[in-house]
Write a protein that holds these residues in place. Structure first.
Motif, PDB file in Angstrom:
ATOM      1  N   SER A  49       0.857  -1.183   0.000  1.00 28.47           N
ATOM      2  CA  SER A  49       0.000   0.000   0.000  1.00 28.47           C
ATOM      3  C   SER A  49       0.895   1.236   0.000  1.00 28.47           C
ATOM      4  N   ASN A  50       0.294   2.391   0.069  1.00 31.32           N
ATOM      5  CA  ASN A  50       1.031   3.642   0.267  1.00 31.32           C
ATOM      6  C   ASN A  50       0.730   4.114   1.679  1.00 31.32           C
ATOM      7  N   LEU A  51       1.688   3.951   2.592  1.00 29.46           N
ATOM      8  CA  LEU A  51       1.455   4.167   4.022  1.00 29.46           C
ATOM      9  C   LEU A  51       2.155   5.439   4.488  1.00 29.46           C
ATOM     10  N   CYS A 110       3.331   7.534   7.708  1.00 31.75           N
ATOM     11  CA  CYS A 110       3.619   7.461   9.144  1.00 31.75           C
ATOM     12  C   CYS A 110       3.621   8.874   9.712  1.00 31.75           C
ATOM     13  N   ALA A 142       4.297   1.219  12.487  1.00 31.21           N
ATOM     14  CA  ALA A 142       3.944   1.625  11.126  1.00 31.21           C
ATOM     15  C   ALA A 142       5.082   1.363  10.155  1.00 31.21           C
ATOM     16  N   ALA A 191       5.004  -1.359   7.055  1.00 27.56           N
ATOM     17  CA  ALA A 191       5.228  -0.942   5.670  1.00 27.56           C
ATOM     18  C   ALA A 191       6.346  -1.744   5.021  1.00 27.56           C
ATOM     19  N   SER A 213       5.330  -2.026   1.199  1.00 24.59           N
ATOM     20  CA  SER A 213       4.587  -0.812   0.888  1.00 24.59           C
ATOM     21  C   SER A 213       5.522   0.372   0.661  1.00 24.59           C
ATOM     22  N   LEU A 237       6.574   3.563   2.005  1.00 25.94           N
ATOM     23  CA  LEU A 237       6.499   4.208   3.314  1.00 25.94           C
ATOM     24  C   LEU A 237       6.839   5.678   3.171  1.00 25.94           C
ATOM     25  N   ILE A 260      -1.885   8.444  -0.619  1.00 22.54           N
ATOM     26  CA  ILE A 260      -1.842   7.608   0.576  1.00 22.54           C
ATOM     27  C   ILE A 260      -3.131   6.792   0.709  1.00 22.54           C
ATOM     28  N   VAL A 280      -3.135   4.149   3.385  1.00 19.10           N
ATOM     29  CA  VAL A 280      -3.145   3.678   4.775  1.00 19.10           C
ATOM     30  C   VAL A 280      -2.407   4.696   5.632  1.00 19.10           C
ATOM     31  N   THR A 281      -2.954   4.993   6.794  1.00 19.51           N
ATOM     32  CA  THR A 281      -2.260   5.913   7.696  1.00 19.51           C
ATOM     33  C   THR A 281      -2.620   5.594   9.135  1.00 19.51           C
TER      34      THR A 281
END
Length: 478
Positions: free
Chosen positions: A166-168, A170, A182, A186, A191, A193, A214, A216-217
């Motif tokens: 994913s695109n996470l 932090c 986090a 990632a 992902s 990060l 993004i 996921v956060t």
């Protein structure tokens, strides 16, 4: 297999895929893998080996993330150093941890001396990950002096090994529990990060969420509130939002779900006992207010008991004890971990059979859902019969009143009653009807909860990890 093995596996495939982004630095998987080995080599050249302690006093940068992995790669003991204390206390905390070296980033802070992160990399020598390492984390320190919590590695990340990337983003410091989790999540999932600044900024969050797409956060509640109040708050672009680290007001959780959709997961854990419970977004029913209040059901690997209203936990996510007065020559063994502290600190609330007192007060309902009433040290003891006022209950109610964005109730010393309730508020405008607030509190919660004083602030003070700093609020009474 540890998370380090999983990280190296991810970084060894799809070389040109972006892995780490922070500030002006963008690293592909190949570049991140190369830098990881170079940082490990730099540590080896400085004498670091299995079991040795390395303190990390760094901010949110790709290099700092890879440093933490490099320490674990070598089987060394990673000590996260908190940013809150002054120079003298910082040095004392590092001394307590008995480390062999300190890595610092002058761009983050110059309050502690050590090996400069930028000077650390050596040659890209490939190494087989060690099969054991230890992490030492300082507590947030909002209710007292920080303590050293020891965690040993486990295979908790194996379940995420096949999770799609994913695109996470932090948001918290990577040296804080949620930030460390986090970054590891990632890297294990491959992902992208994206690291927010070391000091959270809602404007930057909005820009990064848009520009980096993004999905996921993770937040602590005050950060999420700032984003929700931002005029350019993102819409429903997230696949998952995780929020935890301090109490979450049900009104604000509802607002987040209405804004982003049923993707907001409320987590409960702490430095000493991570991943205690989770309330997944799919279990929240906006038509049932209680589902906004609960922190969910306990992690299947974690046991939870309520003893005298206190939440006790046991399981693999609970720390092995305190790092004070340790013989680190046997750091892989739980026998080396003590629950004794020094310099007059109270002992950790832990039993010989692994049960840990979280310091939170709560209850389990008949369906097994956990509800938190308050931190034991944040309970306000007041009234002629010294009754308990649960500050979280009061905080959550006050933010439902029109014009109130944030609220924090603390006990103010009082000669007659010991303590009285004092409210600190962040309001939408300059005019706050204090009498209306008092009347509403009494009508909803009773006379015991009546605020005897109200202070309106432009913002509530936060610790470096984004929690409301009630200790600082109490200090305003001195």
């Amino acid at each position: 297999m540890t998370y380090v093995d999983l990280v190296l596996k991810r970084l060894s495939t799809d070389d040109q895929r972006e892995a780490l982004i922070g500030g002006d630095t963008r690293l592909t998987r190949a570049q991140a893998r190369d830098l990881l080995f170079r940082l490990a080599d730099g540590l080896v050249r400085r004498g670091i080996g299995p079991g040795d302690g390395v303190a990390a006093y760094v901010g949110n940068t790709p290099e700092a993330v890879l440093l933490t992995v490099a320490v674990h790669l070598l089987g060394a003991r990673l000590v996260y150093v908190p940013p809150e204390p002054g120079p003298s206390e910082l040095r004392a905390l590092v001394e307590r941890a008995e480390v062999s070296g300190v890595v610092v980033d002058p761009a983050f802070s110059t309050r502690l001396d050590g090996w400069h992160l930028a000077d650390l990399p050596g040659d890209p020598v490939e190494r087989t990950p060690a099969d054991a390492f230890t992490t030492v984390m300082y507590t947030g320190g909002t209710t007292g002096l920080p303590k050293l919590a020891v965690h040993h590695h486990d295979n908790r990340w194996a379940a995420f090994a096949d999770t799609p990337p994913s695109n996470l983003l932090c948001n918290t410091l990577i040296t804080h529990g949620s930030g460390a989790a986090a970054t590891q999540l990632a890297l294990v999932t491959g992902s992208k990060l994206v690291l927010g600044p070391s000091t959270f900024d809602a404007d930057t969050f909005v820009r990064l969420a848009r520009d980096e797409q993004i999905t996921v956060t993770m937040f602590v509640p005050p950060m999420m509130y700032e984003v929700l109040d931002h005029p350019e708050c993102p819409g429903p672009q997230f696949g998952a939002v995780l929020v935890g680290g301090s109490p979450l007001a049900p009104k604000r959780l509802r607002q987040a779900i209405e804004r982003w959709g049923p993707v907001v997961n409320q987590a409960y854990g702490m430095t000493e006992a991570m991943a205690i419970s989770m309330m997944p977004a799919t279990s929240v029913d906006l038509a049932k207010p209680d589902t906004l209040r609960t922190v969910g059901k306990p992690n299947p690997l974690t046991e939870v008991e309520i003893r005298d209203d206190n939440v006790w936990v046991r399981g693999p996510f609970v720390m092995k004890g305190s790092a004070d007065h340790q013989d680190w020559s046997g750091c892989e063994s739980t026998k080396s971990v003590s629950t004794h502290t020094r310099r007059g600190e109270p002992p950790l609330s832990e039993t010989a059979d692994g049960w840990f007192n979280t310091g939170d007060m709560g209850h389990l309902d008949s369906d097994g859902y956990l509800y938190l009433n308050d931190r034991s040290k944040d309970v306000i003891v007041t009234g002629r019969t010294s009754d308990n006022v649960y500050s979280r209950l009061l905080d959550d109610f006050v933010v439902t009143l029109p014009g109130i964005r944030q609220a924090a109730a603390v006990g103010k010393p009082d000669d007659a009653l010991g303590e009285v309730v004092h409210l600190f508020l962040v309001a939408e405008g300059p005019d706050v009807d204090v009498d209306r607030i008092r009347d509403s509190v009494v009508a909803e919660l009773g006379e015991l909860y009546q605020p005897r004083g109200v202070t309106v602030l432009p913002q509530l003070p936060l610790t470096k990890v984004g929690k409301v700093d009630k200790r600082k609020l109490r200090s305003l009474f001195r």
